[in-house]
Design a protein around this motif. Structure first.
Motif: not given
Length: 185
Positions: A119, A143-144
């Motif tokens: 991530k 990420r996210d």
């Protein structure tokens, strides 16, 4: 004890811990240094609060508002001196799993945050400028997540202490991407 894996300045001490092989786990600590002058003022303010309270109680004064205002002002002064209750912040890099960020408080409480390597897109060194100061921050692009994740939430170590941690994070993340990953270049 200061060795080649340590950097010391007036406010912070950086230390890289090498208990395990570098490939297995890499631990970076930033300790907040406590000044003896600050500790002296804390003890002095506690003595002033206690002596002031004792004086007001023994003086047979009927004014409870004087006592309460004295306690509030003295308590605020003590809280101001104890503002940073952080002992150290650590970055634990586990190349097989991810990065764990830890904040150790003087009370014994430990706050942990874990980010899987898959991530983490990139570690970033960022210069932050405010009207009164300028400092460097180490952040993770995850990420996210809608925002950058600060590695050090409480402490603001200087850039010379952030660079070795940043390099270790970059090396770990670049190794996980591999040669066949298209990173936009």
């Amino acid at each position: 004890m200061v060795d080649e894996n340590s950097i010391v300045n007036r406010r912070y001490t950086y230390m890289r811990e090498c208990k395990w092989p570098t490939e297995a786990i890499d631990i970076h600590h930033v300790f907040a240094r406590r000044s003896s002058a600050k500790r002296f003022f804390i003890y002095l303010s506690v003595v002033v609060v206690l002596s002031n309270t004792l004086f007001l109680l023994l003086s047979k004064s009927e004014s409870i508002s004087v006592l309460l205002s004295s306690l509030i002002i003295s308590g605020f002064f003590v809280k101001l001196l104890l503002w940073k209750p952080v002992e150290k912040e650590s970055v634990i890099i586990m190349p097989a799993l991810g990065v764990q960020l830890e904040t150790h408080y003087l009370s014994g409480r430990i706050m942990r945050r874990f980010f899987p390597l898959g991530k983490i897109l990139r570690p970033v060194l960022l210069e932050s400028v405010t009207p009164t100061t300028c400092y460097w921050s180490l952040l993770l692009v995850v990420r996210d997540e809608g925002e950058l994740m600060p590695v050090f939430k409480e402490l603001r170590p200087p850039v010379k202490m952030l660079v070795p941690i940043w390099k270790a994070l970059c090396a770990t993340i670049d190794d996980k991407k591999g040669p066949d990953t298209n990173d936009g270049s």
